[in-house]
Motif scaffolding. Structure first.
Motif, PDB file in Angstrom:
ATOM      1  N   SER A   1      32.986  15.284  37.312  1.00  0.00           N
ATOM      2  CA  SER A   1      32.413  16.190  36.499  1.00  0.00           C
ATOM      3  C   SER A   1      32.405  15.952  35.154  1.00  0.00           C
ATOM      4  N   ALA A   2      31.777  14.712  34.720  1.00  0.00           N
ATOM      5  CA  ALA A   2      31.918  14.214  33.490  1.00  0.00           C
ATOM      6  C   ALA A   2      31.046  15.082  32.505  1.00  0.00           C
ATOM      7  N   GLN A   3      31.456  15.097  31.319  1.00  0.00           N
ATOM      8  CA  GLN A   3      30.749  16.000  30.236  1.00  0.00           C
ATOM      9  C   GLN A   3      29.723  14.954  29.765  1.00  0.00           C
ATOM     10  N   ARG A   4      28.623  15.432  29.371  1.00  0.00           N
ATOM     11  CA  ARG A   4      27.578  14.752  28.687  1.00  0.00           C
ATOM     12  C   ARG A   4      27.451  15.142  27.302  1.00  0.00           C
ATOM     13  N   PHE A   5      27.393  14.071  26.479  1.00  0.00           N
ATOM     14  CA  PHE A   5      27.523  14.105  24.975  1.00  0.00           C
ATOM     15  C   PHE A   5      26.272  13.305  24.434  1.00  0.00           C
ATOM     16  N   ALA A   6      25.991  14.010  23.264  1.00  0.00           N
ATOM     17  CA  ALA A   6      25.054  13.147  22.425  1.00  0.00           C
ATOM     18  C   ALA A   6      25.312  13.611  20.899  1.00  0.00           C
ATOM     19  N   TYR A   7      24.298  12.850  20.180  1.00  0.00           N
ATOM     20  CA  TYR A   7      24.759  13.243  18.897  1.00  0.00           C
ATOM     21  C   TYR A   7      22.991  13.301  18.007  1.00  0.00           C
ATOM     22  N   VAL A   8      23.237  13.971  16.760  1.00  0.00           N
ATOM     23  CA  VAL A   8      21.959  13.900  16.039  1.00  0.00           C
ATOM     24  C   VAL A   8      22.278  13.679  14.693  1.00  0.00           C
ATOM     25  N   ASP A   9      21.528  12.962  13.879  1.00  0.00           N
ATOM     26  CA  ASP A   9      21.461  12.766  12.395  1.00  0.00           C
ATOM     27  C   ASP A   9      20.736  13.889  11.609  1.00  0.00           C
ATOM     28  N   SER A  10      21.678  14.918  11.195  1.00  0.00           N
ATOM     29  CA  SER A  10      21.069  16.011  10.320  1.00  0.00           C
ATOM     30  C   SER A  10      20.367  15.621   9.149  1.00  0.00           C
ATOM     31  N   ASP A  11      20.592  14.671   8.373  1.00  0.00           N
ATOM     32  CA  ASP A  11      19.930  14.281   7.422  1.00  0.00           C
ATOM     33  C   ASP A  11      18.469  13.481   7.607  1.00  0.00           C
ATOM     34  N   TYR A  12      18.355  12.749   8.738  1.00  0.00           N
ATOM     35  CA  TYR A  12      17.027  12.294   9.318  1.00  0.00           C
ATOM     36  C   TYR A  12      16.213  13.461   9.639  1.00  0.00           C
ATOM     37  N   ILE A  13      16.728  14.508  10.471  1.00  0.00           N
ATOM     38  CA  ILE A  13      16.064  15.614  10.891  1.00  0.00           C
ATOM     39  C   ILE A  13      15.611  16.188   9.690  1.00  0.00           C
ATOM     40  N   LEU A  14      16.369  16.607   8.732  1.00  0.00           N
ATOM     41  CA  LEU A  14      15.794  17.287   7.730  1.00  0.00           C
ATOM     42  C   LEU A  14      14.598  16.754   6.694  1.00  0.00           C
ATOM     43  N   LYS A  15      14.808  15.395   6.564  1.00  0.00           N
ATOM     44  CA  LYS A  15      13.936  14.717   5.965  1.00  0.00           C
ATOM     45  C   LYS A  15      12.471  14.821   6.553  1.00  0.00           C
ATOM     46  N   HIS A  16      12.501  15.147   8.009  1.00  0.00           N
ATOM     47  CA  HIS A  16      11.219  15.168   8.559  1.00  0.00           C
ATOM     48  C   HIS A  16      10.467  16.467   8.584  1.00  0.00           C
ATOM     49  N   ILE A  17      11.097  17.633   7.707  1.00  0.00           N
ATOM     50  CA  ILE A  17      10.634  18.805   7.831  1.00  0.00           C
ATOM     51  C   ILE A  17      10.109  18.941   6.213  1.00  0.00           C
ATOM     52  N   PRO A  18       8.775  19.280   5.966  1.00  0.00           N
ATOM     53  CA  PRO A  18       8.332  19.257   4.601  1.00  0.00           C
ATOM     54  C   PRO A  18       8.705  20.521   3.768  1.00  0.00           C
ATOM     55  N   GLU A  19       9.055  21.623   4.583  1.00  0.00           N
ATOM     56  CA  GLU A  19       9.450  22.925   3.922  1.00  0.00           C
ATOM     57  C   GLU A  19      10.971  22.431   3.247  1.00  0.00           C
ATOM     58  N   TYR A  20      11.824  21.518   4.109  1.00  0.00           N
ATOM     59  CA  TYR A  20      13.116  21.467   3.653  1.00  0.00           C
ATOM     60  C   TYR A  20      13.048  20.554   2.141  1.00  0.00           C
ATOM     61  N   ASN A  21      12.048  19.598   2.358  1.00  0.00           N
ATOM     62  CA  ASN A  21      11.765  18.604   1.056  1.00  0.00           C
ATOM     63  C   ASN A  21      11.364  19.302  -0.272  1.00  0.00           C
ATOM     64  N   SER A  22      10.305  20.423   0.211  1.00  0.00           N
ATOM     65  CA  SER A  22       9.891  21.239  -1.024  1.00  0.00           C
ATOM     66  C   SER A  22      10.940  22.024  -1.358  1.00  0.00           C
ATOM     67  N   SER A  23      11.921  22.676  -0.583  1.00  0.00           N
ATOM     68  CA  SER A  23      13.122  23.524  -0.943  1.00  0.00           C
ATOM     69  C   SER A  23      13.929  22.663  -1.741  1.00  0.00           C
ATOM     70  N   GLN A  24      14.297  21.489  -1.613  1.00  0.00           N
ATOM     71  CA  GLN A  24      15.047  20.803  -2.105  1.00  0.00           C
ATOM     72  C   GLN A  24      14.718  20.245  -3.606  1.00  0.00           C
ATOM     73  N   LYS A  25      13.448  19.984  -3.654  1.00  0.00           N
ATOM     74  CA  LYS A  25      12.700  19.906  -5.134  1.00  0.00           C
ATOM     75  C   LYS A  25      12.936  20.880  -5.827  1.00  0.00           C
ATOM     76  N   GLN A  26      12.563  22.027  -5.307  1.00  0.00           N
ATOM     77  CA  GLN A  26      12.831  23.436  -6.153  1.00  0.00           C
ATOM     78  C   GLN A  26      14.159  23.522  -6.738  1.00  0.00           C
ATOM     79  N   LEU A  27      15.189  23.407  -5.702  1.00  0.00           N
ATOM     80  CA  LEU A  27      16.568  23.475  -6.108  1.00  0.00           C
ATOM     81  C   LEU A  27      16.882  22.444  -7.193  1.00  0.00           C
ATOM     82  N   ASP A  28      16.244  21.351  -6.988  1.00  0.00           N
ATOM     83  CA  ASP A  28      16.693  20.167  -8.025  1.00  0.00           C
ATOM     84  C   ASP A  28      16.222  20.515  -9.402  1.00  0.00           C
ATOM     85  N   ALA A  29      14.839  21.001  -9.418  1.00  0.00           N
ATOM     86  CA  ALA A  29      14.254  21.553 -10.640  1.00  0.00           C
ATOM     87  C   ALA A  29      14.824  22.631 -11.255  1.00  0.00           C
ATOM     88  N   LEU A  30      15.466  23.637 -10.447  1.00  0.00           N
ATOM     89  CA  LEU A  30      16.131  24.619 -10.785  1.00  0.00           C
ATOM     90  C   LEU A  30      17.693  24.259 -11.743  1.00  0.00           C
TER      91      LEU A  30
END
Length: 175
Positions: free
Chosen positions: A19-48
């Motif tokens: 009954s081995a458990q199954r594990f995996a991982y994600v790279d949240s930074d990599y995922i967020l870089k692929h989301i245009p809304e995140y990138n534009s939000s980050q630019k807004q935050l940086d400007a502010l």
């Protein structure tokens, strides 16, 4: 007696392996870089943040100017005039620190704007991670960028592209 104990231990360990458990991982930074809304939000935050930081810097530069002028005039001032100027400088410094706290402090305006812009995106990513875990029957998914120390991770366990696809974006070569 020893033989029974050894057999029991073998059965327990064999049962655990089945009954081995199954594990995996994600790279949240990599995922967020692929989301245009995140990138534009980050630019807004940086400007502010940059705008508010300029305002904070300007306030402290003005205070420094007041202090230098006070030091230059100090010998010419009466005791009452010195106290007045000292109190003015102290008050301006308190105001500048309060402004800085209101903008950048814990639960300050920058924190609130960040929460408003980024939290919905993080919630979508979280739901997509859960959907990938359910679809691939995974027991646990770790975030490669969290505080958990991940000493080794096989690339076949990386489910970041699956999450990006689940969110409706095309995985790329951003890393």
């Amino acid at each position: 007696m020893k033989r029974i104990l050894i057999i029991a231990l073998l059965l327990v360990f064999t049962g655990l392996g089945a009954s081995a458990q199954r594990f995996a991982y994600v790279d949240s930074d990599y995922i967020l870089k692929h989301i245009p809304e995140y990138n534009s939000s980050q630019k807004q935050l940086d400007a502010l943040s940059a705008q508010w930081q300029k305002e904070v810097d300007a306030k402290f530069i003005a205070i420094e100017g007041l202090f230098k002028a006070y030091q230059a005039d100090q010998v010419l001032l009466t005791e009452a005039m010195r106290k007045t100027r000292e109190n003015e400088i102290i008050e301006k410094e308190k105001e500048a620190k309060e402004f800085q706290r209101l903008k950048f402090g814990f639960e300050g305006e920058l924190f609130q704007v960040r929460t408003k812009l980024i939290k919905p995106i993080q919630d979508r990513v979280s739901k997509a991670v859960q959907a990938v875990a359910d679809a691939q029957q995974l027991d646990m998914i770790f975030d490669k960028n969290s505080e958990i120390t991940l000493l080794y991770a096989s690339p076949r366990l990386d489910k970041s592209n699956d999450v990006i696809t689940r969110l409706g974006y095309k995985p790329g070569t951003i890393k």
